[in-house]
Design an enzyme around this catalytic site. Structure first.
Site, mmCIF file in Angstrom:
data_model
loop_
_atom_site.group_PDB
_atom_site.id
_atom_site.type_symbol
_atom_site.label_atom_id
_atom_site.label_comp_id
_atom_site.label_asym_id
_atom_site.label_seq_id
_atom_site.Cartn_x
_atom_site.Cartn_y
_atom_site.Cartn_z
ATOM 1 N N LYS A 1 35.476 2.093 -51.476
ATOM 2 C CA LYS A 1 35.643 3.455 -50.969
ATOM 3 C C LYS A 1 36.378 4.297 -52.004
ATOM 4 O O LYS A 1 37.446 3.915 -52.482
ATOM 5 C CB LYS A 1 36.427 3.402 -49.654
ATOM 6 C CG LYS A 1 36.508 4.739 -48.922
ATOM 7 C CD LYS A 1 37.228 4.564 -47.588
ATOM 8 C CE LYS A 1 37.310 5.871 -46.826
ATOM 9 N NZ LYS A 1 38.041 5.716 -45.550
ATOM 10 N N HIS B 1 37.316 7.577 -51.532
ATOM 11 C CA HIS B 1 38.027 8.709 -50.939
ATOM 12 C C HIS B 1 38.970 8.189 -49.858
ATOM 13 O O HIS B 1 38.955 7.008 -49.528
ATOM 14 C CB HIS B 1 37.041 9.722 -50.342
ATOM 15 C CG HIS B 1 36.173 9.138 -49.259
ATOM 16 N ND1 HIS B 1 35.055 8.379 -49.537
ATOM 17 C CD2 HIS B 1 36.273 9.190 -47.910
ATOM 18 C CE1 HIS B 1 34.496 7.996 -48.400
ATOM 19 N NE2 HIS B 1 35.217 8.463 -47.401
#
Length: 219
Positions: free
Chosen positions: A102, A104
């Site tokens: 991921k 963000h």
């Protein structure tokens, strides 16, 4: 009944352990099949978690974190870590990986307690067929921190030769990664439970023993 016999009956009652004529992914013709996708309810997951917990307790496996490889391992490690706390007084952390990192929000590869140097990690899986899952998660774990993988816990050890090998996937896991694999039950336990009338399936015993003779490995 022993907890192993209870687990075999639980698998049969849940439609996870079935008997018949099955063509496996390996191409082998087997008289039994284990479909863990048939664990579908909260009650089943709660029971399953307790069987994992009892296996961990029985084998005195040291752990700080239970790790469930995405995606199948996620509910398994959560149910196991919950059972360890509720029924065995062991408050461990849990963690699972993302298929993609991921980029963000909080970011990262892991959800839950990310591994740290010195952590003892136990991997929770359903079955081990080829060892592919272990081969995928080990690099993620050891690249994240200097962890010690103290074991891997699965539901059933088929005790079956891997393709192009005289050893089972469980044996190869130890040879390749130094990870000991613990199973709640083995195929020998299942055969014994059929013989003792714990579960139905005596009409398949001859085929199971022949399959074991053809493809099985010693404990």
């Amino acid at each position: 009944m022993t907890y192993k016999e209870e687990f075999i009956k639980f698998m049969a009652d849940s439609g996870v352990l079935t008997f018949g004529d099955f063509t496996l992914k390996s191409g082998r013709k087997a008289p039994y099949f284990i479909n863990t996708g048939n664990y579908r309810t909260g009650a089943q997951l709660a029971q399953l978690g307790e069987f994992y917990a009892r296996c961990i307790a029985e084998n005195d496996i040291e752990a700080d974190i239970l790790f469930g490889p995405a995606y199948k391992g996620i509910p398994l490690c959560v149910s196991a870590v919950t059972a360890l706390y509720s029924n065995h007084g062991r408050n461990l952390s849990y963690c699972f990986d993302r298929k993609e990192i991921k980029d963000h929000g909080e970011g990262g590869m892991f959800v839950g307690t990310a591994p740290s140097d010195g952590d003892k990690v136990v991997i929770i899986e359903d079955v081990m067929t080829s060892g592919k899952a272990l081969g995928e998660v080990m690099p993620k774990l050891i690249s994240a921190a200097k962890v010690e993988v103290t074991g891997m816990v699965i539901t059933v050890d088929r005790m079956e030769k891997a393709l192009n090998s005289e050893k089972s996937a469980v044996q190869n896991a130890y040879d390749t990664y130094g990870v000991k694999v613990y199973s709640i039950v083995t195929i020998d336990d299942i055969i014994k439970s059929i013989e003792n009338g714990v579960v139905d399936g005596k009409e398949y015993l001859e085929k199971m023993l022949a399959y074991r003779e053809a493809y099985g490995v010693k404990a």
